[in-house]
Design an enzyme around this catalytic site. Structure first.
Site, PDB file in Angstrom:
ATOM      1  N   GLY A 109      79.085  35.305  37.810  1.00  0.00           N
ATOM      2  CA  GLY A 109      78.374  34.815  36.635  1.00  0.00           C
ATOM      3  C   GLY A 109      78.625  33.335  36.352  1.00  0.00           C
ATOM      4  O   GLY A 109      77.798  32.682  35.721  1.00  0.00           O
ATOM      5  N   GLU A 112      76.203  31.637  38.482  1.00  0.00           N
ATOM      6  CA  GLU A 112      74.878  31.906  37.909  1.00  0.00           C
ATOM      7  C   GLU A 112      74.633  31.073  36.650  1.00  0.00           C
ATOM      8  O   GLU A 112      73.533  30.564  36.437  1.00  0.00           O
ATOM      9  CB  GLU A 112      74.748  33.409  37.617  1.00  0.00           C
ATOM     10  CG  GLU A 112      74.731  34.228  38.901  1.00  0.00           C
ATOM     11  CD  GLU A 112      74.877  35.725  38.656  1.00  0.00           C
ATOM     12  OE1 GLU A 112      75.897  36.125  38.056  1.00  0.00           O
ATOM     13  OE2 GLU A 112      73.975  36.484  39.045  1.00  0.00           O
ATOM     14  N   GLU A 132      80.368  39.374  43.797  1.00  0.00           N
ATOM     15  CA  GLU A 132      80.186  40.668  43.119  1.00  0.00           C
ATOM     16  C   GLU A 132      80.256  41.854  44.063  1.00  0.00           C
ATOM     17  O   GLU A 132      80.731  42.933  43.693  1.00  0.00           O
ATOM     18  CB  GLU A 132      78.833  40.702  42.394  1.00  0.00           C
ATOM     19  CG  GLU A 132      78.753  39.830  41.149  1.00  0.00           C
ATOM     20  CD  GLU A 132      78.312  38.397  41.424  1.00  0.00           C
ATOM     21  OE1 GLU A 132      78.377  37.944  42.587  1.00  0.00           O
ATOM     22  OE2 GLU A 132      77.917  37.723  40.460  1.00  0.00           O
TER      23      GLU A 132
HETATM   24  N1  CAA Z   1      87.047  38.647  34.677  1.00  0.00           N
HETATM   25  C1  CAA Z   1      88.145  38.909  33.954  1.00  0.00           C
HETATM   26  N2  CAA Z   1      89.315  38.295  34.171  1.00  0.00           N
HETATM   27  C2  CAA Z   1      89.377  37.395  35.165  1.00  0.00           C
HETATM   28  C3  CAA Z   1      88.274  37.067  35.943  1.00  0.00           C
HETATM   29  C4  CAA Z   1      87.054  37.742  35.663  1.00  0.00           C
HETATM   30  N3  CAA Z   1      85.924  37.474  36.342  1.00  0.00           N
HETATM   31  N4  CAA Z   1      88.637  36.146  36.857  1.00  0.00           N
HETATM   32  C5  CAA Z   1      89.932  35.896  36.636  1.00  0.00           C
HETATM   33  N5  CAA Z   1      90.388  36.641  35.604  1.00  0.00           N
HETATM   34  C6  CAA Z   1      91.744  36.680  35.050  1.00  0.00           C
HETATM   35  C7  CAA Z   1      92.679  37.416  35.968  1.00  0.00           C
HETATM   36  O1  CAA Z   1      92.556  38.804  35.767  1.00  0.00           O
HETATM   37  C8  CAA Z   1      94.018  36.871  35.525  1.00  0.00           C
HETATM   38  O2  CAA Z   1      94.379  37.508  34.342  1.00  0.00           O
HETATM   39  P1  CAA Z   1      95.887  38.115  34.180  1.00  0.00           P
HETATM   40  O3  CAA Z   1      96.754  36.885  34.214  1.00  0.00           O
HETATM   41  O4  CAA Z   1      95.835  38.795  32.855  1.00  0.00           O
HETATM   42  O5  CAA Z   1      96.112  39.007  35.344  1.00  0.00           O
HETATM   43  C9  CAA Z   1      93.687  35.421  35.175  1.00  0.00           C
HETATM   44  O6  CAA Z   1      92.265  35.368  34.971  1.00  0.00           O
HETATM   45  C10 CAA Z   1      94.016  34.459  36.284  1.00  0.00           C
HETATM   46  O7  CAA Z   1      93.379  34.901  37.476  1.00  0.00           O
HETATM   47  P2  CAA Z   1      94.170  35.106  38.873  1.00  0.00           P
HETATM   48  O8  CAA Z   1      95.590  35.444  38.614  1.00  0.00           O
HETATM   49  O9  CAA Z   1      93.363  36.055  39.689  1.00  0.00           O
HETATM   50  O10 CAA Z   1      94.061  33.621  39.465  1.00  0.00           O
HETATM   51  P3  CAA Z   1      94.096  33.193  40.994  1.00  0.00           P
HETATM   52  O11 CAA Z   1      94.217  31.697  40.981  1.00  0.00           O
HETATM   53  O12 CAA Z   1      95.094  34.008  41.746  1.00  0.00           O
HETATM   54  O13 CAA Z   1      92.651  33.611  41.581  1.00  0.00           O
HETATM   55  C11 CAA Z   1      90.235  33.797  41.546  1.00  0.00           C
HETATM   56  C12 CAA Z   1      91.490  32.978  41.120  1.00  0.00           C
HETATM   57  C13 CAA Z   1      90.092  33.775  43.066  1.00  0.00           C
HETATM   58  C14 CAA Z   1      89.035  33.115  40.893  1.00  0.00           C
HETATM   59  C15 CAA Z   1      90.381  35.250  41.072  1.00  0.00           C
HETATM   60  O14 CAA Z   1      90.722  35.241  39.683  1.00  0.00           O
HETATM   61  C16 CAA Z   1      89.145  36.092  41.202  1.00  0.00           C
HETATM   62  O15 CAA Z   1      88.806  36.513  42.295  1.00  0.00           O
HETATM   63  N6  CAA Z   1      88.442  36.333  40.072  1.00  0.00           N
HETATM   64  C17 CAA Z   1      87.269  37.204  40.044  1.00  0.00           C
HETATM   65  C18 CAA Z   1      86.065  36.513  40.635  1.00  0.00           C
HETATM   66  C19 CAA Z   1      84.878  37.467  40.637  1.00  0.00           C
HETATM   67  O16 CAA Z   1      84.865  38.495  41.269  1.00  0.00           O
HETATM   68  N7  CAA Z   1      83.809  37.079  39.870  1.00  0.00           N
HETATM   69  C20 CAA Z   1      82.597  37.866  39.789  1.00  0.00           C
HETATM   70  C21 CAA Z   1      82.620  38.684  38.532  1.00  0.00           C
HETATM   71  S1  CAA Z   1      81.304  39.860  38.506  1.00  0.00           S
HETATM   72  C22 CAA Z   1      79.983  39.039  37.865  1.00  0.00           C
HETATM   73  O17 CAA Z   1      80.051  37.854  37.594  1.00  0.00           O
HETATM   74  C23 CAA Z   1      78.722  39.828  37.657  1.00  0.00           C
HETATM   75  C24 CAA Z   1      77.503  39.014  37.403  1.00  0.00           C
HETATM   76  O18 CAA Z   1      76.735  38.688  38.308  1.00  0.00           O
HETATM   77  C25 CAA Z   1      77.134  38.627  36.053  1.00  0.00           C
END
Ligand code: CAA
Length: 258
Positions: A109, A112, A132
Site C-alpha cells: 500500500g 500504491e 502482498e
Molecule cells: N503492517 C503493520 N506493521 C508493520 C508493517 C505493516 N505493513 N510493516 C512493518 N510493520 C511493523 C513491524 O511489525 C514492526 O513492528 P514490531 O516492532 O511491533 O514488531 C515494525 O513495523 C518494524 O518493522 P520490522 O521490524 O519488520 O523492520 P525491518 O527493518 O526488519 O523490516 C520491512 C522492514 C522489510 C519493510 C518489513 O517490516 C516488512 O516486510 N514489512 C511488511 C511489508 C509488506 O508486506 N507490505 C505489504 C502490506 S499488504 C498491503 O499493502 C495490501 C495492499 O495492497 C493495500
C-alpha cells in the site's frame, strides 16, 4: 489548526507538506492514517493559498504497506461490507498537484499510495515493491493496475508475483519515479519543485494535472480532444494574458489564479 495523531502537517509558503508519522510501524497505513491524510489533503484543497502538496514519510520508510495487524482478522463479508481500501481512492482524486517524496521502503500500500500521487521523487535509498503475494493476497489499492501502467507488464508481473523490491535506480529506469536525489536532499528538493509548481497559475496547473491524468482513462483521440477543449478555455484566463505578456516584456509573470 487540526491535530492529527499519525501525520504531521506543515505549510511552507504556498506548499503543503504531510509527513506520514507512525514510526513504530514503519508508517504502515491503517484506517486512521488514511483518514487523517485524506482530511489534511482536503484542508489543502480548500486552502486558497496552497498550490502544491508534498507527501513524505521517514528516512527509513515512506510506508511499509497497509497495516497487516489491522488486516489480519478481516473476513470476506467484512471487507465487502466496509468496501475495504476504497476510502484510499479519495487520495487519487485530489485536484491540486501532489508529489510523493519517497525514501526507504514504499511497499504494498505504500507503493500504491506513492503511485496515487502525481509523480514520485525518490531518494537513492528508496525501495519499491508489491510484496502482498507473500501474505497470501495481492495488491488491493491499485498496484496491479497502476504499477503496470508505470513500468509495463513484464516488471509489474514479476514484482507482483515474486514480491521482489526495485531499488531507486531501477525505478527511475523503469519510469516509476521522475528523478532520484540523494536521501539527505529529498524533502528540500521536493519542497523546491513543489514551490515551483505553486508559483504557476493554480487553475492552469490543476487543468494540466487533469489533462495528463485523462491520458490514463481514454483513447488517444478522445484525450487529444479533451486537451484541445481545455487548452482553448485557458485563453479565457487572465493568467494566460499575464504569462504571455510577461514573456514578451521580458519580466517575471505575476499569476493571480484568475
Ligand atoms: N503492517 C503493520 N506493521 C508493520 C508493517 C505493516 N505493513 N510493516 C512493518 N510493520 C511493523 C513491524 O511489525 C514492526 O513492528 P514490531 O516492532 O511491533 O514488531 C515494525 O513495523 C518494524 O518493522 P520490522 O521490524 O519488520 O523492520 P525491518 O527493518 O526488519 O523490516 C520491512 C522492514 C522489510 C519493510 C518489513 O517490516 C516488512 O516486510 N514489512 C511488511 C511489508 C509488506 O508486506 N507490505 C505489504 C502490506 S499488504 C498491503 O499493502 C495490501 C495492499 O495492497 C493495500
Amino acid at each position: 489548526a487540526k491535530t492529527y495523531e499519525t501525520i504531521l502537517v506543515e505549510t511552507h509558503g504556498r506548499v503543503g507538506l504531510v509527513r506520514l508519522n507512525r514510526p513504530q510501524a514503519l508508517n504502515a497505513l491503517n484506517a486512521q492514517i488514511i483518514a487523517e491524510l485524506d482530511a489534511a489533503l482536503d484542508g489543502f484543497e480548500r486552502h486558497p493559498a496552497i498550490g502544491c502538496v508534498v507527501i513524505t514519510g521517514s528516512e527509513k520508510a515512506f510506508a511499509a504497506g497497509a497495516d497487516i495487524k489491522e488486516m489480519q482478522s478481516k473476513t470476506y463479508p467484512g471487507t465487502y461490507l466496509d468496501d475495504f481500501i476504497t476510502a484510499w481512492d479519495r487520495i487519487s482524486q485530489k485536484r491540486k498537484p501532489i508529489i510523493a517524496a519517497v525514501a526507504g521502503f514504499a511497499l504494498g500500500g505504500g507503493c500504491e499510495l506513492a503511485m496515487m500521487c502525481d509523480f514520485i521523487l525518490a531518494a537513492d535509498t528508496a525501495k519499491f515493491g508489491q510484496p502482498e503475494i507473500k501474505l497470501g493476497v495481492m495488491p488491493g489499492a491499485g498496484g496491479t493496475q497502476r504499477l503496470t501502467r508505470f513500468v509495463g507488464k513484464a516488471k509489474a508481473m514479476e514484482m507482483c508475483l515474486t514480491g521482489r523490491m526495485m531499488d531507486a535506480a531501477e525505478a527511475e529506469r523503469a519510469g516509476l519515479v521522475s528523478r532520484v536525489v540523494p536521501a539527505a536532499e529529498l524533502v528540500d528538493e521536493a519542497l523546491k519543485v513543489a514551490a515551483q509548481i505553486a508559483g504557476m497559475s493554480l487553475p492552469i496547473a490543476m487543468m494540466t494535472k487533469e489533462s495528463v491524468n485523462r491520458s490514463y482513462e481514454t483513447t488517444l483521440a478522445e484525450g487529444i480532444r479533451f486537451e484541445r477543449r481545455v487548452f482553448h478555455a485557458m485563453f479565457a484566463t487572465q493568467d494566460q494574458k499575464e504569462g504571455m505578456s510577461a514573456f514578451v516584456d521580458k519580466r517575471k509573470p505575476g499569476f493571480t489564479n484568475s
